[in-house]
Design an enzyme around this catalytic site. Structure first.
Site, PDB file in Angstrom:
ATOM      1  N   GLU A 170       0.800  -1.302  -0.006  1.00  0.00           N
ATOM      2  CA  GLU A 170      -0.126  -0.014   0.043  1.00  0.00           C
ATOM      3  C   GLU A 170       0.941   1.154   0.097  1.00  0.00           C
ATOM      4  OE1 GLU A 170      -2.689   1.418  -0.290  1.00  0.00           O
ATOM      5  OE2 GLU A 170      -4.319   0.394   0.575  1.00  0.00           O
ATOM      6  N   ASP A 171       0.113   2.468  -0.412  1.00  0.00           N
ATOM      7  CA  ASP A 171       0.864   3.740  -0.427  1.00  0.00           C
ATOM      8  C   ASP A 171       0.956   4.154   1.128  1.00  0.00           C
ATOM      9  OD1 ASP A 171      -1.556   3.929  -0.932  1.00  0.00           O
ATOM     10  OD2 ASP A 171      -1.341   5.793  -2.165  1.00  0.00           O
ATOM     11  N   ASP A 175      -3.861   4.918   6.842  1.00  0.00           N
ATOM     12  CA  ASP A 175      -4.508   6.286   7.366  1.00  0.00           C
ATOM     13  C   ASP A 175      -5.331   5.771   8.398  1.00  0.00           C
ATOM     14  OD1 ASP A 175      -5.778   8.476   7.829  1.00  0.00           O
ATOM     15  OD2 ASP A 175      -6.012   8.916   5.667  1.00  0.00           O
ATOM     16  N   LYS A 180       0.475   6.864   8.979  1.00  0.00           N
ATOM     17  CA  LYS A 180      -0.208   8.094   9.596  1.00  0.00           C
ATOM     18  C   LYS A 180      -0.897   7.520  10.845  1.00  0.00           C
ATOM     19  CE  LYS A 180      -1.954  11.744   6.488  1.00  0.00           C
ATOM     20  NZ  LYS A 180      -2.846  12.648   5.976  1.00  0.00           N
ATOM     21  N   ARG A 202      -0.272  12.350  -8.697  1.00  0.00           N
ATOM     22  CA  ARG A 202       0.391  10.843  -8.282  1.00  0.00           C
ATOM     23  C   ARG A 202       1.886  10.655  -8.815  1.00  0.00           C
ATOM     24  NH1 ARG A 202      -4.097   7.541  -6.578  1.00  0.00           N
ATOM     25  NH2 ARG A 202      -5.946   8.014  -7.517  1.00  0.00           N
TER      26      ARG A 202
HETATM   27  C1  PRP Z   1      -5.849   5.473  -0.015  1.00  0.00           C
HETATM   28  C2  PRP Z   1      -4.815   4.668   0.246  1.00  0.00           C
HETATM   29  C3  PRP Z   1      -5.384   3.366   1.154  1.00  0.00           C
HETATM   30  C4  PRP Z   1      -6.333   4.113   1.825  1.00  0.00           C
HETATM   31  C5  PRP Z   1      -5.853   4.425   2.985  1.00  0.00           C
HETATM   32  O1  PRP Z   1      -6.622   4.886  -1.113  1.00  0.00           O
HETATM   33  O2  PRP Z   1      -4.254   4.081  -1.022  1.00  0.00           O
HETATM   34  O3  PRP Z   1      -5.744   2.487   0.152  1.00  0.00           O
HETATM   35  O4  PRP Z   1      -6.812   5.254   1.111  1.00  0.00           O
HETATM   36  O5  PRP Z   1      -6.777   4.910   4.086  1.00  0.00           O
HETATM   37  P1  PRP Z   1      -7.454   4.123   5.222  1.00  0.00           P
HETATM   38  O6  PRP Z   1      -6.385   3.648   6.013  1.00  0.00           O
HETATM   39  O7  PRP Z   1      -8.289   5.344   6.019  1.00  0.00           O
HETATM   40  O8  PRP Z   1      -8.312   3.165   4.912  1.00  0.00           O
HETATM   41  P2  PRP Z   1      -7.735   5.830  -1.890  1.00  0.00           P
HETATM   42  O9  PRP Z   1      -9.078   5.584  -1.256  1.00  0.00           O
HETATM   43  O10 PRP Z   1      -7.192   7.410  -1.655  1.00  0.00           O
HETATM   44  O11 PRP Z   1      -7.796   5.285  -3.291  1.00  0.00           O
HETATM   45  P3  PRP Z   1      -6.674   5.707  -4.390  1.00  0.00           P
HETATM   46  O12 PRP Z   1      -5.601   4.594  -3.852  1.00  0.00           O
HETATM   47  O13 PRP Z   1      -7.102   4.817  -5.478  1.00  0.00           O
HETATM   48  O14 PRP Z   1      -6.130   6.789  -4.619  1.00  0.00           O
END
Ligand code: PRP
Length: 179
Positions: free
Chosen positions: A98-99, A102, A130, A164
């Site tokens: 994952e990136d 959160d 985070k 991105r």
């Molecule tokens: C982001 C990230 C994780 C998620 C983390 O994805 O890539 O999948 O949010 O957040 P959390 O810990 O609060 O669940 P996003 O929904 O922005 O989609 P994307 O990667 O397609 O931009």
């Protein structure tokens, strides 16, 4: 600097160093194990591309695509699987790539989903973490860089689908925050 960038939070050099460290650690931990990396689209693809080249093992990988059910229900943790992997994982040691972690709701959902398929193990590798935003017990076993609670873009992370491609992790200028 671009006007949508408030400042660089983590430079591409620091990110590269963290990716190297994670790749080395995974290489040591998964020797002689059937490793399978699963990248969570979209944000995870930049990190995935860098990470796999720092892992000195033979392994397979795949991608999944997820989407939360709209902004208002994001906190519910209900995740929609748009693209699944297409192989069984019961003989595999899985790492979800994952990136960012959160709230942890996405990873909690995904970890539980893959655990129902009886893999040999499931761990999480995230380049950014985070922890101040966490509402679940999720802790990535492989964590690159801990960051403060700022609206960050770059290295795969977006705002409205943009930015991105920024090589550094940057803080988004407040004027560009999604309303
Ligand atoms: C982001 C990230 C994780 C998620 C983390 O994805 O890539 O999948 O949010 O957040 P959390 O810990 O609060 O669940 P996003 O929904 O922005 O989609 P994307 O990667 O397609 O931009």
């Amino acid at each position: 600097m671009k006007d949508y960038v408030e400042r660089v939070l983590i430079s591409k050099e620091e990110i590269a160093e963290a990716v190297k460290r994670l790749g080395k650690q995974i290489t040591e931990d998964y020797k002689d194990k059937n490793l399978f990396l699963i990248c969570v689209l979209k944000g995870g693809f930049v990190f995935m591309a860098d990470l796999i080249r720092e892992i000195d093992l033979e392994f397979q990988m795949d991608f999944i695509a997820v989407s939360s059910y709209g902004a208002s229900t994001k906190s519910s943790g209900v995740v929609r699987l748009i693209k699944d992997i297409d192989v069984p994982i019961n003989d595999k040691h899985v790492i979800i790539v994952e990136d960012i972690v959160d709230t942890g709701l996405t990873l909690k959902y995904l970890k539980e989903l893959f655990e129902t398929r009886n893999p040999l193990s499931v761990k999480i590798c995230s380049i950014f973490d985070k922890p101040s935003r966490r509402v679940t017990e999720i802790v990535p076993e492989y964590s690159g860089l801990t960051i403060p609670n700022e609206y960050v873009i770059g290295y795969g992370l977006d705002c409205g689908g943009l930015y991105r491609n920024l090589p550094d992790l940057c803080v988004l200028n407040e004027e560009y925050h999604k309303k």
